[in-house]
Structure formats: C-alpha cells, structure tokens
Write an enzyme that holds these catalytic residues in place. Sequence first.
Site, mmCIF file in Angstrom:
data_model
loop_
_atom_site.group_PDB
_atom_site.id
_atom_site.type_symbol
_atom_site.label_atom_id
_atom_site.label_comp_id
_atom_site.label_asym_id
_atom_site.label_seq_id
_atom_site.Cartn_x
_atom_site.Cartn_y
_atom_site.Cartn_z
ATOM 1 N N GLU A 55 0.878 -1.187 0.000
ATOM 2 C CA GLU A 55 0.000 0.000 0.000
ATOM 3 C C GLU A 55 0.913 1.234 0.000
ATOM 4 O OE1 GLU A 55 -2.454 -0.846 3.507
ATOM 5 O OE2 GLU A 55 -0.963 0.151 4.766
ATOM 6 N N CYS A 56 1.366 1.577 -1.187
ATOM 7 C CA CYS A 56 2.356 2.654 -1.338
ATOM 8 C C CYS A 56 1.668 3.985 -1.591
ATOM 9 C CB CYS A 56 3.268 2.355 -2.521
ATOM 10 S SG CYS A 56 4.280 0.887 -2.284
ATOM 11 N N GLY A 57 2.262 5.037 -1.063
ATOM 12 C CA GLY A 57 1.733 6.379 -1.278
ATOM 13 C C GLY A 57 2.736 7.247 -2.015
ATOM 14 N N ARG A 58 3.762 7.684 -1.271
ATOM 15 C CA ARG A 58 4.718 8.661 -1.803
ATOM 16 C C ARG A 58 5.319 8.251 -3.151
ATOM 17 N NH1 ARG A 58 7.366 12.528 1.186
ATOM 18 N NH2 ARG A 58 6.637 11.484 3.066
ATOM 19 N N CYS A 79 4.145 35.353 7.103
ATOM 20 C CA CYS A 79 4.942 36.199 7.990
ATOM 21 C C CYS A 79 5.650 35.346 9.044
ATOM 22 C CB CYS A 79 4.064 37.263 8.626
ATOM 23 S SG CYS A 79 2.535 36.606 9.290
HETATM 24 C C1 LIG Z 1 -0.199 2.209 7.432
HETATM 25 C C2 LIG Z 1 0.424 2.966 6.296
HETATM 26 N N1 LIG Z 1 0.397 2.416 5.076
HETATM 27 C C3 LIG Z 1 0.931 3.047 4.015
HETATM 28 C C4 LIG Z 1 1.510 4.292 4.143
HETATM 29 C C5 LIG Z 1 2.078 4.964 2.936
HETATM 30 O O1 LIG Z 1 3.420 5.186 3.107
HETATM 31 P P1 LIG Z 1 4.314 5.804 1.959
HETATM 32 O O2 LIG Z 1 3.638 7.032 1.479
HETATM 33 O O3 LIG Z 1 5.615 6.056 2.628
HETATM 34 O O4 LIG Z 1 4.401 4.758 0.877
HETATM 35 C C6 LIG Z 1 1.576 4.899 5.409
HETATM 36 C C7 LIG Z 1 2.192 6.208 5.592
HETATM 37 O O5 LIG Z 1 2.215 6.808 6.618
HETATM 38 C C8 LIG Z 1 1.004 4.206 6.519
HETATM 39 O O6 LIG Z 1 1.027 4.752 7.739
#
Ligand SMILES: Cc1ncc(COP(=O)(O)O)c(C=O)c1O
Length: 391
Positions: free
Chosen positions: A269-272, A341
């Site tokens: 479950e990737c985000g960044r 500011c």
């Molecule tokens: C439980 C969980 N899953 C997935 C992610 C996504 O992480 P990333 O954006 O580093 O891939 C996070 C980020 O905080 C998380 O807390």
Amino acid sequence: MTNKLKKLLVEKASSGTSPWCAYVYDLPALATHAQHMKQHLPQNCQLYYAAKANPDVRLLNTLAPHVDGFEAASAGELAHLNEQQFGKPLIFGGPGKTTEDLQQALNQHVACIHVESLTELKRLATLCANGSQTQTIMLRMNIALDGIAGSKLQMGGQATPFGLDPSDLGTALALIQESQHLEFDGFHFHSMSHQMSVENHLKLMERYFQINREWESQWHIRSKVLNVGGGIGVNYQCVDEQFNWEQFCSQLDELIKQHDLQTRQIRFECGRFVSAFCGHYVMEVIDLKQSHGQWFAIGKGGTHHFRTPAAQSHNHPVWVHRNGQAAVVHNSTANIVGQLCTPKDRLHHQLPVQELALGDYLVFTLAGAYAWNISHQNFLMHAPPQVVYLE
Ligand SMILES: Cc1ncc(COP(=O)(O)O)c(C=O)c1O
C-alpha cells in the site's frame, strides 16, 4: 521539465494574468508510473494506493485502472474513496478508529480493516455481533527490527502508537476466535517510510516473512495475505537517483520463492512513491530583495500550499523558468520563500541561480505526494493555488 509543462508555463506567462501559483499534475506520467510499478511486481503481489499521499480525485481516477485497490487511513478518506465508486476494493487502516469509524467501514463493506489495538478489536467484534455482519480483518503488528537499518520516519520497530505489540498477539487471536464474525486474513506491517535502500527494504520484507512463519507455527494459523505496507522513499536531494523498483521487484520474487509464499498474496500500500513524481508546485516570483547580504526571492504562495520542504526540513528541488524580464539576480544564490509572515516559510535555502527576475516561475518538482494535502492551508487566509492537470 517535460515539454507539456514547459508549454503550459510559456502560455501562462504570455497570458498576462496576475501572479500565478499552481499545482500542475501530469496525469499520463502518473498512469505510466503506476503501470510500471504494477507490471514489475511478482505475480502474487498487489499494489494498493495509500490515498493519504494525495487524495485528489483526478489522480485517484487516473490510478484506478492500474492499482488493485485503495487504502484509507480515516473515515473521511474512506467516504471520499467510496464516493468515487472505482469498483476496486477499499481497505481501512490507521490508529484511533472510533466506534463510528468502524461502523462506517462496516456499512461501506470495506474489503479489509487493519486492526491496530485490542480496544479496536473489541469494538469491531461487538459491532459485527450486533449487526450479524462478518468482516475480514488483518492485525497490524509493530515488531522488533533488530539488525535492520531504520529510515528517517519509523512507525514500527520501536515504541509508537501504531499496530499491536507482539505481546498482545495471543489475546488478539483468542478474541478473533471467540468472535463468530471476524475473519482473520493475515498480518499487516508498515514499519517505516522514506526507505531509500533496496537492500534494506528486502531485509524488512524478509523479516516480515520470517515472523509470519514463526507465528503461523506458534499459533496454528495461516495468513492468506501479508500486507507489507508502503514506505518506498523518494530522493529529494539527488533526483536522478531514485529507489530501483525493478531491482527490488526482481529480488523480491526470489525472496518469495525462498520463503515458499507464492500461494499467498503480498499486498503493498504505497503512497509517496506512487504519486510524488507526477506533481509540480509552481510559484511566480513577486519580489526580490536583499537582506544582510543574502538574496530573497518571494514567490506567490508558500509553505501554506506546499509544506513538504518544511515537513521534511529539506531544500526542495526546484527549477527556475525564466519569463524574459531582465534579470535582477546574476550568478548568485537566493533563498526561496513564500508570502507568510514567518521565517519558517522557506522552501529552499541559498539556491544557486544564474539569473532571476520578477515574473519568473519557480518550479518545484516531486510535489505530487504529501504536499497540498498536508499544508496548513488556512494560515493567513491566502488564496489557494490553482490546480492544473496535464492530460
Ligand atoms: C499504514 C500505512 N500504510 C501506508 C503508508 C504509505 O506510506 P508511503 O507514502 O511512505 O508509501 C503509510 C504512511 O504513513 C502508513 O502509515
């Protein structure tokens, strides 16, 4: 900078409109990147998108055909994802889920709930019993990570509010067994973000695989799924040296075979790493001044739109797009700041610049994740940035 982005900047500059600031998202680039990620993963791996990185609806819709599902970390995200009707599974994690949050997840029939504490587990068991509803769950575990190098943002391997302590596992499994309504799918691990090393991330995966095997034999259970979280980092300092996803995936394939896990699902479950690359934050230079021997370029906007540099305490990568006015700064350095500011509203410290003029655009790259949505947008009540989508 891509040609499409360059064309947009030229058009914008010649349109003569008032000082500009915007997020620019390259949707085809996002689709290509997600496809690439998915395509290299071993067969039994799934790619979910952690919406917390950027829940912009157009980004989510671009990703939907290329990911296996979406992860929500709050009831708000869950409702937002549900509204889109992607036809893809939603999974629900995050600490501190209230009874109301859990009931919402049950009403939405989410594919899986990641349980983070015994309290949550009891709340969920009660709700399921009251509603005679069955729910698939995973137990998020915070395990020891001895011998594995950490990253700059750790959710596990140390005392944190995330997941269950392994000492609570026996109680958790007993509660699941007692309940007629909770279906155990496996373990969830997200121990760190900002992982820059393929080798260290593989070691982390291996630790997850090992501990899962130990627990399976100790507790006589079987995990159908292992959620190995997200956490793949983005290199904001050397932008050409990014995490080698292909190499990681090919070595992961080997690791899965070594641990005989081909018949289980491994879920990311990737985000960044999914959305960072597609986003740019553009500020027009609205003032240039010297203070105690240093140049300051004040851009339209600031960290209230784009908190990433402040949140990461780093100099964010940025390009100067010249818009044709005579340069005021020559072969020097300039601090890139915003309109707030507070001296904390600084996006880049002493950026080397050949030429800089009023009206130039400062183009911050890698701004598609943890950027607009993590910013303190109401501070000083400045107008929000525009959002432009490159199609
Ligand atoms: C439980 C969980 N899953 C997935 C992610 C996504 O992480 P990333 O954006 O580093 O891939 C996070 C980020 O905080 C998380 O807390």
